[in-house]
Design a protein around this motif. Structure first.
Motif, PDB file in Angstrom:
ATOM      1  N   ASP A  64      26.592  88.022 -36.518  1.00 20.67           N
ATOM      2  CA  ASP A  64      27.604  88.262 -37.542  1.00 20.67           C
ATOM      3  C   ASP A  64      27.347  87.346 -38.738  1.00 20.67           C
ATOM      4  OD1 ASP A  64      29.872  88.565 -39.122  1.00 20.67           O
ATOM      5  OD2 ASP A  64      31.276  88.353 -37.456  1.00 20.67           O
ATOM      6  N   TRP A  65      26.761  87.909 -39.801  1.00 15.40           N
ATOM      7  CA  TRP A  65      26.440  87.146 -41.010  1.00 15.40           C
ATOM      8  C   TRP A  65      27.682  86.492 -41.598  1.00 15.40           C
ATOM      9  CZ3 TRP A  65      27.644  87.898 -46.295  1.00 15.40           C
ATOM     10  CH2 TRP A  65      26.857  87.190 -47.193  1.00 15.40           C
ATOM     11  N   LYS A  66      28.795  87.199 -41.572  1.00 13.55           N
ATOM     12  CA  LYS A  66      30.030  86.635 -42.150  1.00 13.55           C
ATOM     13  C   LYS A  66      30.497  85.403 -41.369  1.00 13.55           C
ATOM     14  CE  LYS A  66      33.169  89.214 -44.277  1.00 13.55           C
ATOM     15  NZ  LYS A  66      34.179  90.292 -44.522  1.00 13.55           N
ATOM     16  N   LYS A  67      30.194  85.363 -40.095  1.00 13.15           N
ATOM     17  CA  LYS A  67      30.548  84.167 -39.304  1.00 13.15           C
ATOM     18  C   LYS A  67      29.713  82.972 -39.746  1.00 13.15           C
ATOM     19  CE  LYS A  67      31.095  82.636 -34.540  1.00 13.15           C
ATOM     20  NZ  LYS A  67      30.921  83.002 -33.121  1.00 13.15           N
ATOM     21  N   ILE A  68      28.426  83.176 -39.958  1.00 13.49           N
ATOM     22  CA  ILE A  68      27.554  82.095 -40.443  1.00 13.49           C
ATOM     23  C   ILE A  68      28.031  81.623 -41.812  1.00 13.49           C
ATOM     24  CG2 ILE A  68      25.218  81.443 -41.137  1.00 13.49           C
ATOM     25  CD1 ILE A  68      24.188  83.707 -39.303  1.00 13.49           C
ATOM     26  N   MET A  69      28.416  82.569 -42.642  1.00 15.86           N
ATOM     27  CA  MET A  69      28.774  82.297 -44.032  1.00 15.86           C
ATOM     28  C   MET A  69      30.275  82.062 -44.233  1.00 15.86           C
ATOM     29  SD  MET A  69      25.785  82.452 -45.427  1.00 15.86           S
ATOM     30  CE  MET A  69      26.009  82.690 -47.180  1.00 15.86           C
ATOM     31  N   SER A  70      31.010  81.842 -43.172  1.00 14.11           N
ATOM     32  CA  SER A  70      32.477  81.814 -43.230  1.00 14.11           C
ATOM     33  C   SER A  70      33.066  80.745 -44.154  1.00 14.11           C
ATOM     34  CB  SER A  70      33.052  81.634 -41.830  1.00 14.11           C
ATOM     35  OG  SER A  70      32.694  80.360 -41.307  1.00 14.11           O
ATOM     36  N   LYS A  71      32.332  79.694 -44.425  1.00 13.72           N
ATOM     37  CA  LYS A  71      32.890  78.621 -45.248  1.00 13.72           C
ATOM     38  C   LYS A  71      32.580  78.759 -46.741  1.00 13.72           C
ATOM     39  CE  LYS A  71      33.039  75.357 -41.493  1.00 13.72           C
ATOM     40  NZ  LYS A  71      32.516  74.134 -40.922  1.00 13.72           N
ATOM     41  N   VAL A  72      31.764  79.743 -47.113  1.00 13.48           N
ATOM     42  CA  VAL A  72      31.375  79.835 -48.524  1.00 13.48           C
ATOM     43  C   VAL A  72      32.562  80.142 -49.436  1.00 13.48           C
ATOM     44  CG1 VAL A  72      28.983  80.465 -48.021  1.00 13.48           C
ATOM     45  CG2 VAL A  72      30.645  82.262 -48.514  1.00 13.48           C
ATOM     46  N   THR A  73      33.551  80.809 -48.918  1.00 14.66           N
ATOM     47  CA  THR A  73      34.719  81.154 -49.739  1.00 14.66           C
ATOM     48  C   THR A  73      35.816  80.113 -49.632  1.00 14.66           C
ATOM     49  OG1 THR A  73      35.670  82.513 -47.986  1.00 14.66           O
ATOM     50  CG2 THR A  73      34.264  83.639 -49.584  1.00 14.66           C
ATOM     51  N   ALA A  74      35.607  79.103 -48.804  1.00  8.09           N
ATOM     52  CA  ALA A  74      36.625  78.049 -48.632  1.00  8.09           C
ATOM     53  C   ALA A  74      36.496  77.038 -49.762  1.00  8.09           C
ATOM     54  CB  ALA A  74      36.424  77.351 -47.286  1.00  8.09           C
ATOM     55  N   TRP A  98      30.040  90.675 -54.296  1.00  9.62           N
ATOM     56  CA  TRP A  98      28.690  90.603 -53.735  1.00  9.62           C
ATOM     57  C   TRP A  98      28.753  90.267 -52.251  1.00  9.62           C
ATOM     58  CZ3 TRP A  98      26.225  86.788 -51.040  1.00  9.62           C
ATOM     59  CH2 TRP A  98      24.902  87.058 -50.697  1.00  9.62           C
ATOM     60  N   PHE A  99      29.555  89.277 -51.908  1.00  8.19           N
ATOM     61  CA  PHE A  99      29.673  88.814 -50.525  1.00  8.19           C
ATOM     62  C   PHE A  99      30.068  89.965 -49.599  1.00  8.19           C
ATOM     63  CE2 PHE A  99      32.131  86.885 -47.064  1.00  8.19           C
ATOM     64  CZ  PHE A  99      31.259  85.902 -46.619  1.00  8.19           C
ATOM     65  N   GLU A 100      31.088  90.706 -49.950  1.00  8.03           N
ATOM     66  CA  GLU A 100      31.580  91.796 -49.104  1.00  8.03           C
ATOM     67  C   GLU A 100      30.559  92.934 -49.021  1.00  8.03           C
ATOM     68  OE1 GLU A 100      34.067  91.634 -47.063  1.00  8.03           O
ATOM     69  OE2 GLU A 100      34.784  89.706 -47.830  1.00  8.03           O
ATOM     70  N   GLN A 101      29.946  93.295 -50.136  1.00  2.74           N
ATOM     71  CA  GLN A 101      28.934  94.355 -50.130  1.00  2.74           C
ATOM     72  C   GLN A 101      27.718  93.952 -49.303  1.00  2.74           C
ATOM     73  OE1 GLN A 101      27.899  95.644 -54.090  1.00  2.74           O
ATOM     74  NE2 GLN A 101      30.023  96.148 -54.591  1.00  2.74           N
ATOM     75  N   HIS A 102      27.292  92.704 -49.477  1.00  2.00           N
ATOM     76  CA  HIS A 102      26.130  92.234 -48.733  1.00  2.00           C
ATOM     77  C   HIS A 102      26.433  92.193 -47.234  1.00  2.00           C
ATOM     78  CE1 HIS A 102      22.280  90.351 -48.128  1.00  2.00           C
ATOM     79  NE2 HIS A 102      22.887  89.550 -47.280  1.00  2.00           N
ATOM     80  N   ALA A 103      27.611  91.744 -46.868  1.00  3.27           N
ATOM     81  CA  ALA A 103      27.995  91.675 -45.453  1.00  3.27           C
ATOM     82  C   ALA A 103      27.920  93.053 -44.801  1.00  3.27           C
ATOM     83  CB  ALA A 103      29.398  91.085 -45.319  1.00  3.27           C
ATOM     84  N   LYS A 104      28.348  94.081 -45.490  1.00  2.00           N
ATOM     85  CA  LYS A 104      28.298  95.445 -44.946  1.00  2.00           C
ATOM     86  C   LYS A 104      26.862  95.907 -44.747  1.00  2.00           C
ATOM     87  CE  LYS A 104      32.700  96.882 -46.879  1.00  2.00           C
ATOM     88  NZ  LYS A 104      33.372  97.659 -47.933  1.00  2.00           N
ATOM     89  N   LYS A 105      26.006  95.658 -45.741  1.00  2.00           N
ATOM     90  CA  LYS A 105      24.599  96.055 -45.620  1.00  2.00           C
ATOM     91  C   LYS A 105      23.930  95.310 -44.469  1.00  2.00           C
ATOM     92  CE  LYS A 105      23.410  95.150 -49.910  1.00  2.00           C
ATOM     93  NZ  LYS A 105      22.614  95.043 -51.158  1.00  2.00           N
ATOM     94  N   HIS A 106      24.198  94.009 -44.375  1.00  2.00           N
ATOM     95  CA  HIS A 106      23.605  93.176 -43.330  1.00  2.00           C
ATOM     96  C   HIS A 106      24.047  93.669 -41.951  1.00  2.00           C
ATOM     97  CE1 HIS A 106      22.623  89.537 -41.050  1.00  2.00           C
ATOM     98  NE2 HIS A 106      21.818  89.224 -42.058  1.00  2.00           N
ATOM     99  N   LYS A 107      25.336  93.920 -41.806  1.00  2.00           N
ATOM    100  CA  LYS A 107      25.889  94.366 -40.518  1.00  2.00           C
ATOM    101  C   LYS A 107      25.256  95.683 -40.076  1.00  2.00           C
ATOM    102  CE  LYS A 107      30.213  95.319 -38.153  1.00  2.00           C
ATOM    103  NZ  LYS A 107      31.674  95.353 -38.244  1.00  2.00           N
TER     104      LYS A 107
END
Length: 140
Positions: free
Chosen positions: A129-139, A6-15
């Motif tokens: 960059d949404w993934k930058k904001i969300m960078s810690k969710v996978t940590a 979900w995270f990767e798919q959403h990041a692509k759509k957002h970008k």
């Protein structure tokens, strides 16, 4: 679908949407406003499965979809193991978060929390960059 899928798919759509808005010359505030629920239902119907109904994920008057998730959330497709209060990272999680047992694991449940859907919170955390904001969710 797993969290990471979900995270990767959403990041692509957002970008893709953000790149379109930047190319149009929209300002930060205009980009944030574009992600208001009512506009997204009309302009970006494929962004979220709930838009087709349309139904909001949270019952709040002014729902902003820029984050569509929370930078305080931590995910692991195997669950959090034994629930650990250290995974709760903010007062909103303490007050509204809970644990959810699913698939034989414990997961963080923030379904009652609306904080990341308020414009002021999005503005505070904003990055193109949404993934930058969300960078810690996978940590973990």
């Amino acid at each position: 679908m797993s969290y990471i899928e979900w995270f990767e798919q959403h990041a692509k759509k957002h970008k893709k949407i953000v790149e379109k808005l930047v190319a149009q010359g929209l300002s930060e505030d205009e980009i944030i406003d574009y992600f208001d629920f009512e506009n997204m239902v009309k302009e970006e119907n494929e962004f979220c499965p709930l838009y087709k109904e349309p139904v909001k994920c949270h019952d709040i008057e002014k729902l902003n979809c820029y984050l569509c998730g929370c930078p305080h959330f931590r995910f692991n497709d195997d669950g959090l193991g034994e629930y650990n209060g250290a995974k709760i990272l903010s007062k909103c999680d303490i007050n509204n978060g809970s644990k959810l047992a699913a698939g034989g694991a414990i997961h963080q449940d923030c379904s009652k929390c609306t904080v990341p859907h308020h414009r002021a919170y999005v503005k505070k955390k904003f990055d193109l960059d949404w993934k930058k904001i969300m960078s810690k969710v996978t940590a973990m």
